[in-house]
Design a protein around this motif. Structure first.
Motif, short mmCIF file in Angstrom:
data_model
loop_
_atom_site.label_atom_id
_atom_site.label_comp_id
_atom_site.label_asym_id
_atom_site.label_seq_id
_atom_site.Cartn_x
_atom_site.Cartn_y
_atom_site.Cartn_z
N VAL A 8 27.25 30.80 -4.95
CA VAL A 8 26.51 31.76 -5.76
C VAL A 8 25.06 31.73 -5.30
N LEU A 9 24.52 32.92 -4.97
CA LEU A 9 23.14 33.00 -4.48
C LEU A 9 22.17 33.56 -5.51
N GLU A 16 26.25 39.81 -9.54
CA GLU A 16 26.17 38.52 -8.86
C GLU A 16 26.23 38.69 -7.34
N ILE A 17 25.53 37.80 -6.66
CA ILE A 17 25.53 37.77 -5.20
C ILE A 17 26.13 36.44 -4.75
N TYR A 18 27.11 36.51 -3.86
CA TYR A 18 27.78 35.34 -3.32
C TYR A 18 27.64 35.33 -1.80
N SER A 19 27.85 34.18 -1.24
CA SER A 19 27.92 34.04 0.21
C SER A 19 29.18 33.28 0.55
N SER A 20 29.78 33.67 1.65
CA SER A 20 30.91 32.88 2.12
C SER A 20 30.38 31.50 2.49
N TYR A 21 31.23 30.52 2.35
CA TYR A 21 30.87 29.14 2.71
C TYR A 21 30.40 29.07 4.16
N ARG A 58 29.25 40.12 -1.82
CA ARG A 58 29.60 38.94 -1.03
C ARG A 58 29.02 39.12 0.38
N LEU A 59 28.19 38.17 0.77
CA LEU A 59 27.58 38.18 2.09
C LEU A 59 28.40 37.28 3.01
N GLY A 60 28.60 37.71 4.23
CA GLY A 60 29.39 36.91 5.17
C GLY A 60 29.21 37.40 6.58
N VAL A 76 31.72 44.13 -3.14
CA VAL A 76 31.16 44.77 -1.96
C VAL A 76 30.86 43.65 -0.97
N PHE A 77 31.49 43.71 0.20
CA PHE A 77 31.22 42.75 1.27
C PHE A 77 30.27 43.41 2.24
N VAL A 78 29.30 42.66 2.71
CA VAL A 78 28.42 43.13 3.78
C VAL A 78 28.10 41.96 4.71
#
Length: 166
Positions: A8-9, A16-21, A58-60, A76-78
């Motif tokens: 969680v970013l 919410e904004i997430y990032s892949s591990y 989700r950022l990745g 939304v993935f970017v």
């Protein structure tokens, strides 16, 4: 879709904004740059969209595409490893898909696509997918929204972009 290992970013508005591990640890500067860009960009463009409340970002890293939207998980993935213009364009494009699903313009039922009530197809070739009505609309709206961003706003985004690359 989100993964249990995602980080969680923060939030932008109520989203919410997430990032892949992988991105979080392998590309920390690009991931943080993308988080900051997203937080600055969303207030500039949200008035152009009718979005569901529960969208997440989700950022990745990308392998094949720059972004995607999951109507099931409302994510939304970017990709984090793309240039500023492509990042903004991708967010706008994928938010258009989120809006299309939210408004019922596009629906998926039993692996069939319906556009404006008529059965459609994702196609079997890149060209057929590229020319599908929902993709044409997503590119068109993204272009419109990009044009609405002022030069001052682009400068603000460019400062974040450059500082995130140092």
């Amino acid at each position: 879709m989100l993964s249990k290992s995602d980080k969680v970013l923060g939030v932008v508005g109520s989203r919410e904004i997430y990032s892949s591990y992988y991105s979080y640890y392998k590309f920390p500067k690009s991931t943080e740059r993308s988080r900051k860009l997203l937080k600055a960009l969303m207030p500039m463009i949200t008035q152009y969209y009718d979005l569901p409340n529960k969208i997440k970002f989700r950022l990745g890293t990308h392998r094949v595409h720059f972004g995607s939207y999951s109507s099931i998980s409302r994510v939304v993935f970017v990709a984090v490893n793309i240039d500023l213009k492509k990042f903004v364009e991708t967010i706008c494009h994928e938010l258009t898909h989120a809006e299309q699903f939210h408004l019922g313009k596009i629906q998926v039922k039993k692996n069939n696509f319906f556009w404006m009530g008529s059965k459609g197809s994702k196609g079997t070739t890149y060209n057929s997918y590229y020319n599908s009505p929902w993709e044409v609309e997503a590119r068109s709206k993204a272009e419109e929204v990009l044009k609405s961003i002022t030069s001052e706003q682009w400068e603000e985004l460019a400062v974040i972009d450059i500082s995130g690359r140092l």
